[in-house]
Design a protein around this motif. Structure first.
Motif, PDB file in Angstrom:
ATOM      1  N   LEU A   1     -10.250  -6.100   2.606  1.00  5.51           N
ATOM      2  CA  LEU A   1     -10.669  -5.190   1.537  1.00  5.51           C
ATOM      3  C   LEU A   1      -9.901  -3.883   1.602  1.00  5.51           C
ATOM      4  CD1 LEU A   1     -13.273  -6.920   0.809  1.00  5.51           C
ATOM      5  CD2 LEU A   1     -14.405  -4.726   0.768  1.00  5.51           C
ATOM      6  N   TRP A   2      -9.830  -3.313   2.799  1.00  8.82           N
ATOM      7  CA  TRP A   2      -9.204  -2.001   2.939  1.00  8.82           C
ATOM      8  C   TRP A   2      -7.695  -2.065   2.745  1.00  8.82           C
ATOM      9  CZ3 TRP A   2     -12.900   0.465   1.498  1.00  8.82           C
ATOM     10  CH2 TRP A   2     -14.181   0.256   1.972  1.00  8.82           C
ATOM     11  N   THR A   3      -7.106  -3.211   3.002  1.00 10.12           N
ATOM     12  CA  THR A   3      -5.674  -3.369   2.695  1.00 10.12           C
ATOM     13  C   THR A   3      -5.444  -3.296   1.192  1.00 10.12           C
ATOM     14  OG1 THR A   3      -5.324  -4.713   4.669  1.00 10.12           O
ATOM     15  CG2 THR A   3      -3.691  -4.921   2.912  1.00 10.12           C
TER      16      THR A   3
ATOM     17  N   THR B   1       0.162  -2.134  -8.736  1.00 12.78           N
ATOM     18  CA  THR B   1      -1.050  -1.360  -8.430  1.00 12.78           C
ATOM     19  C   THR B   1      -2.278  -2.028  -9.031  1.00 12.78           C
ATOM     20  OG1 THR B   1       0.257   0.664  -8.377  1.00 12.78           O
ATOM     21  CG2 THR B   1      -2.117   0.916  -8.633  1.00 12.78           C
ATOM     22  N   ALA B   2      -2.148  -2.515 -10.251  1.00 13.84           N
ATOM     23  CA  ALA B   2      -3.267  -3.201 -10.901  1.00 13.84           C
ATOM     24  C   ALA B   2      -3.661  -4.469 -10.134  1.00 13.84           C
ATOM     25  CB  ALA B   2      -2.914  -3.540 -12.346  1.00 13.84           C
ATOM     26  N   ILE B   3      -2.677  -5.180  -9.626  1.00 13.04           N
ATOM     27  CA  ILE B   3      -2.968  -6.391  -8.841  1.00 13.04           C
ATOM     28  C   ILE B   3      -3.754  -6.031  -7.587  1.00 13.04           C
ATOM     29  CG2 ILE B   3      -1.910  -8.214  -7.441  1.00 13.04           C
ATOM     30  CD1 ILE B   3       0.284  -8.342  -9.637  1.00 13.04           C
ATOM     31  N   TRP B   4      -3.325  -4.985  -6.866  1.00 11.57           N
ATOM     32  CA  TRP B   4      -4.050  -4.554  -5.665  1.00 11.57           C
ATOM     33  C   TRP B   4      -5.481  -4.141  -6.014  1.00 11.57           C
ATOM     34  CZ3 TRP B   4      -2.830  -5.967  -1.120  1.00 11.57           C
ATOM     35  CH2 TRP B   4      -1.518  -6.054  -0.697  1.00 11.57           C
ATOM     36  N   LEU B   5      -5.639  -3.432  -7.129  1.00  9.85           N
ATOM     37  CA  LEU B   5      -6.973  -2.989  -7.534  1.00  9.85           C
ATOM     38  C   LEU B   5      -7.870  -4.165  -7.895  1.00  9.85           C
ATOM     39  CD1 LEU B   5      -8.865  -0.629  -8.091  1.00  9.85           C
ATOM     40  CD2 LEU B   5      -7.951  -0.560 -10.423  1.00  9.85           C
ATOM     41  N   VAL B   6      -7.336  -5.120  -8.629  1.00  7.54           N
ATOM     42  CA  VAL B   6      -8.110  -6.311  -8.994  1.00  7.54           C
ATOM     43  C   VAL B   6      -8.501  -7.093  -7.744  1.00  7.54           C
ATOM     44  CG1 VAL B   6      -7.930  -8.577 -10.136  1.00  7.54           C
ATOM     45  CG2 VAL B   6      -7.218  -6.504 -11.333  1.00  7.54           C
ATOM     46  N   LEU B   7      -7.586  -7.236  -6.806  1.00  3.66           N
ATOM     47  CA  LEU B   7      -7.916  -7.927  -5.560  1.00  3.66           C
ATOM     48  C   LEU B   7      -9.018  -7.202  -4.796  1.00  3.66           C
ATOM     49  CD1 LEU B   7      -4.358  -8.961  -4.335  1.00  3.66           C
ATOM     50  CD2 LEU B   7      -6.189 -10.476  -5.099  1.00  3.66           C
ATOM     51  N   PHE B   8      -8.967  -5.869  -4.761  1.00  5.39           N
ATOM     52  CA  PHE B   8     -10.015  -5.102  -4.093  1.00  5.39           C
ATOM     53  C   PHE B   8     -11.358  -5.318  -4.779  1.00  5.39           C
ATOM     54  CE2 PHE B   8     -12.538  -1.160  -3.911  1.00  5.39           C
ATOM     55  CZ  PHE B   8     -12.827  -1.159  -2.555  1.00  5.39           C
ATOM     56  N   LEU B   9     -11.379  -5.200  -6.105  1.00  4.21           N
ATOM     57  CA  LEU B   9     -12.633  -5.342  -6.835  1.00  4.21           C
ATOM     58  C   LEU B   9     -13.182  -6.766  -6.755  1.00  4.21           C
ATOM     59  CD1 LEU B   9     -11.811  -3.160  -9.965  1.00  4.21           C
ATOM     60  CD2 LEU B   9     -13.266  -2.561  -8.006  1.00  4.21           C
TER      61      LEU B   9
ATOM     62  N   ILE C   1      -0.014   6.726  -6.073  1.00  6.17           N
ATOM     63  CA  ILE C   1       1.022   7.689  -5.690  1.00  6.17           C
ATOM     64  C   ILE C   1       2.379   7.212  -6.208  1.00  6.17           C
ATOM     65  CG2 ILE C   1       2.246   8.729  -3.730  1.00  6.17           C
ATOM     66  CD1 ILE C   1      -0.456   8.551  -2.204  1.00  6.17           C
ATOM     67  N   GLY C   2       2.621   5.913  -6.103  1.00  4.97           N
ATOM     68  CA  GLY C   2       3.868   5.343  -6.593  1.00  4.97           C
ATOM     69  C   GLY C   2       4.026   5.506  -8.098  1.00  4.97           C
ATOM     70  N   ILE C   3       2.939   5.350  -8.841  1.00  2.00           N
ATOM     71  CA  ILE C   3       2.993   5.545 -10.297  1.00  2.00           C
ATOM     72  C   ILE C   3       3.389   6.982 -10.613  1.00  2.00           C
ATOM     73  CG2 ILE C   3       1.608   5.644 -12.408  1.00  2.00           C
ATOM     74  CD1 ILE C   3      -0.026   3.270 -11.240  1.00  2.00           C
ATOM     75  N   TRP C   4       2.760   7.929  -9.932  1.00  2.55           N
ATOM     76  CA  TRP C   4       3.108   9.341 -10.140  1.00  2.55           C
ATOM     77  C   TRP C   4       4.590   9.565  -9.837  1.00  2.55           C
ATOM     78  CZ3 TRP C   4       4.787  12.638  -6.245  1.00  2.55           C
ATOM     79  CH2 TRP C   4       5.003  13.950  -6.645  1.00  2.55           C
TER      80      TRP C   4
ATOM     81  N   GLY D   1      -4.400   2.576  -3.740  1.00  6.78           N
ATOM     82  CA  GLY D   1      -4.241   4.026  -3.572  1.00  6.78           C
ATOM     83  C   GLY D   1      -2.789   4.453  -3.477  1.00  6.78           C
ATOM     84  N   LEU D   2      -2.035   3.741  -2.660  1.00  7.13           N
ATOM     85  CA  LEU D   2      -0.606   4.064  -2.542  1.00  7.13           C
ATOM     86  C   LEU D   2       0.135   3.754  -3.833  1.00  7.13           C
ATOM     87  CD1 LEU D   2       0.056   2.822   1.091  1.00  7.13           C
ATOM     88  CD2 LEU D   2      -0.023   5.187   0.284  1.00  7.13           C
TER      89      LEU D   2
END
Length: 84
Positions: free
Chosen positions: A53-55, A27-35, A65-68, A61-62
């Motif tokens: 970007l939206w990917t 999740t952190a990797i996806w967030l860093v890539l987005f930012l 949900i996965g972390i939860w 975001g997903l």
């Protein structure tokens, strides 16, 4: 193919690792890539690549949900082990 599916072979034990850390890292990797791509939104829009970007945003975001989900799963596994 039949030798793999006829039931004569034993299935290996599932690997259990630190699932929470794995999902948090992904999740952190996806967030860093987005930012990292966000400042270049104009370029992506000009070239028809805003889906990149939206990917990344969807992955982050997903991933939340996965972390939860994996935290709840881990808690349930620990509670079941404590009952036994």
């Amino acid at each position: 193919m039949d030798k793999w599916t006829n039931g004569e072979r034993e299935a290996p034990e599932p690997l259990e690792g630190n699932v929470v850390a794995t999902v948090v890292t992904g999740t952190a990797i996806w967030l860093v890539l987005f930012l990292a791509q966000l400042p270049f939104y104009g370029w992506y829009a000009d070239h028809g690549h805003t889906w990149w970007l939206w990917t990344c945003a969807a992955g982050a975001g997903l991933g939340c949900i996965g972390i939860w989900y994996v935290r709840a799963r881990d808690a349930a596994i620990r509670a079941a082990a404590a009952r036994d």
